[in-house]
Design an enzyme around this catalytic site. Structure first.
Site, PDB file in Angstrom:
ATOM      1  N   CYS A 174     -40.367  -3.426   8.509  1.00 10.62           N
ATOM      2  CA  CYS A 174     -41.433  -4.115   9.245  1.00 10.62           C
ATOM      3  C   CYS A 174     -41.745  -5.424   8.529  1.00 10.62           C
ATOM      4  CB  CYS A 174     -42.676  -3.217   9.297  1.00 10.62           C
ATOM      5  SG  CYS A 174     -44.057  -4.002  10.152  1.00 10.62           S
TER       6      CYS A 174
ATOM      7  N   HIS B 203     -32.439  -4.410  16.730  1.00 13.58           N
ATOM      8  CA  HIS B 203     -33.006  -5.428  17.631  1.00 13.58           C
ATOM      9  C   HIS B 203     -31.965  -5.872  18.640  1.00 13.58           C
ATOM     10  CE1 HIS B 203     -36.636  -6.037  15.207  1.00 13.58           C
ATOM     11  NE2 HIS B 203     -35.833  -5.777  14.175  1.00 13.58           N
TER      12      HIS B 203
ATOM     13  N   GLU C 282     -41.800  -3.702  21.220  1.00 15.92           N
ATOM     14  CA  GLU C 282     -41.351  -2.979  20.025  1.00 15.92           C
ATOM     15  C   GLU C 282     -41.054  -1.513  20.312  1.00 15.92           C
ATOM     16  OE1 GLU C 282     -43.154  -3.105  16.219  1.00 15.92           O
ATOM     17  OE2 GLU C 282     -43.842  -5.169  16.489  1.00 15.92           O
TER      18      GLU C 282
ATOM     19  N   CYS D 140     -43.464  -9.657  15.724  1.00 11.09           N
ATOM     20  CA  CYS D 140     -42.569  -8.705  15.052  1.00 11.09           C
ATOM     21  C   CYS D 140     -41.736  -9.512  14.056  1.00 11.09           C
ATOM     22  CB  CYS D 140     -41.675  -8.011  16.076  1.00 11.09           C
ATOM     23  SG  CYS D 140     -40.480  -6.872  15.339  1.00 11.09           S
TER      24      CYS D 140
ATOM     25  N   GLY E 153     -38.078  -8.745  14.114  1.00 10.48           N
ATOM     26  CA  GLY E 153     -37.563  -9.242  15.399  1.00 10.48           C
ATOM     27  C   GLY E 153     -37.372 -10.749  15.373  1.00 10.48           C
TER      28      GLY E 153
HETATM   29  N1  LIG Z   1     -41.139  -1.072  15.870  1.00  5.24           N
HETATM   30  C1  LIG Z   1     -40.292  -1.271  14.719  1.00  5.24           C
HETATM   31  C2  LIG Z   1     -41.042  -1.233  13.418  1.00  5.24           C
HETATM   32  C3  LIG Z   1     -42.089  -2.328  13.254  1.00  5.24           C
HETATM   33  C4  LIG Z   1     -41.525  -3.746  13.184  1.00  5.24           C
HETATM   34  C5  LIG Z   1     -42.598  -4.770  12.909  1.00  5.24           C
HETATM   35  N2  LIG Z   1     -43.680  -4.899  13.752  1.00  5.24           N
HETATM   36  C6  LIG Z   1     -42.136  -6.050  12.246  1.00  5.24           C
HETATM   37  O1  LIG Z   1     -42.996  -6.909  12.020  1.00  5.24           O
HETATM   38  O2  LIG Z   1     -40.966  -6.170  11.866  1.00  5.24           O
HETATM   39  C7  LIG Z   1     -39.165  -0.228  14.685  1.00  5.24           C
HETATM   40  O3  LIG Z   1     -39.364   0.919  15.140  1.00  5.24           O
HETATM   41  O4  LIG Z   1     -38.074  -0.561  14.211  1.00  5.24           O
END
Ligand SMILES: N[C@@H](CCC[C@H](N)C(=O)O)C(=O)O
Length: 290
Positions: free
Chosen positions: A76, A168, A217, A226, A229
């Site tokens: 994250c 991603h 997400e 993200c 991301g």
């Molecule tokens: N939803 C993601 C984990 C969280 C990612 C985050 N918000 C970021 O800032 O990178 C997953 O399940 O991979």
């Protein structure tokens, strides 16, 4: 009732409830339920999930992240900046550059400090993984997924897939305001071609140095930002010839901007803010269902 102390923090509006496991103990089997509980905006605190700040044998501090549906993610980006700020401001570390352990490996964080407060954080997010098996995505294991045709829900699209320690997939759009975040996002997240699910990003290229970005997400749905991301979007944009390797790209997310560079050394570096919102005590009944 049971209780624990928490700090709510956000990176560009991507907010999590942070629990300091140097001081608190939470039952491992209840973590998914606690994440769902604290994330609920009506009956909890309201957040995109839960982040644990843990002792580590490999680094001064370790981050674990749970999405708002209780699933555990491996990385994250926004969380890493907040964990770095917390660790520095709470004396878990005293150096301004230090390692953080994640489920996808060790990363290096460097904090910028003014009047004892961390104002921004640069994280060396490591090298992206591009082979299909590392995303993971079904198909020829060693091949990259760059501008690959992707049919879904009666539409034909092109996708680029990047792992930043978590999966991603990037779709390019002409107008970010019209990106099908809430319609295509949940369908792609759960598409069986991604056996572990996937974070879904929509990117409008402004020019060689700027991208507009929106995200659906995995495990949390629409968020304001993200970090992993945005790093994946910069890598995808270099691979698609839209931005330049080794040059800084500013990514405009719903919650603000990140500056990201995919260096010639292979590593992706992300710089952005981290903010503390509030601290408090959370009361919960316990049990696997919260
Ligand atoms: N939803 C993601 C984990 C969280 C990612 C985050 N918000 C970021 O800032 O990178 C997953 O399940 O991979």
């Amino acid at each position: 009732m049971r209780s624990f102390s928490f700090t709510k923090m956000h990176g560009l509006g991507n907010s999590y409830i942070y629990v300091d496991l140097f001081r608190e103990t939470l039952p491992e089997e209840e973590l998914p339920a606690i994440a769902r509980s604290v994330a609920d905006v009506h009956t909890g605190i309201g957040s995109d999930g839960l982040i644990l700040i843990c002792p580590s044998e490999k680094a001064p501090v370790k981050m674990r992240i749970f999405n708002s549906d209780g699933s555990e993610g491996k990385n994250c980006g926004n969380g890493l900046r907040c964990v770095a700020k917390y660790a520095y401001e709470h004396g878990i570390v005293s150096d301004r550059t230090f390692l953080i352990e994640t489920l996808s490996g060790l990363v290096e964080a460097r904090v910028a400090v003014a009047d004892g407060e961390v104002t921004s954080v640069t994280v060396d997010m490591g090298e992206p993984r591009l082979e299909r098996s590392a995303i993971p995505m079904l198909g020829p294991e060693a091949e990259r997924v760059v501008a690959e045709p992707f049919a879904i829900a009666g539409g034909e699209y092109e996708i680029t897939a990047v792992s930043m320690g978590n999966p991603h997939v990037i779709f390019y759009v002409d107008d970010i305001q019209k990106a099908p975040v809430t319609t295509l996002g949940p369908l792609v997240e759960k598409d069986p071609r991604f056996p572990e699910g996937v974070n879904v990003e929509f990117v409008e290229v402004v020019n060689e140095r700027e991208l507009h970005f929106r995200v659906w997400e995995r495990g949390s749905g629409v968020t304001q930002a993200c970090g992993t991301g945005a790093c994946a979007a910069v890598v995808a944009s270099v691979l698609n010839g839209k931005t330049v390797r080794g040059e800084e790209t500013v990514v405009h997310l719903a919650g603000g901007d990140l500056t990201i560079v995919w260096g010639h050394d292979g590593r992706v570096r992300m710089t952005g803010p981290a903010e503390t919102v509030c601290t408090g005590v959370y009361y919960y009944r316990g049990g696997r269902n919260g």
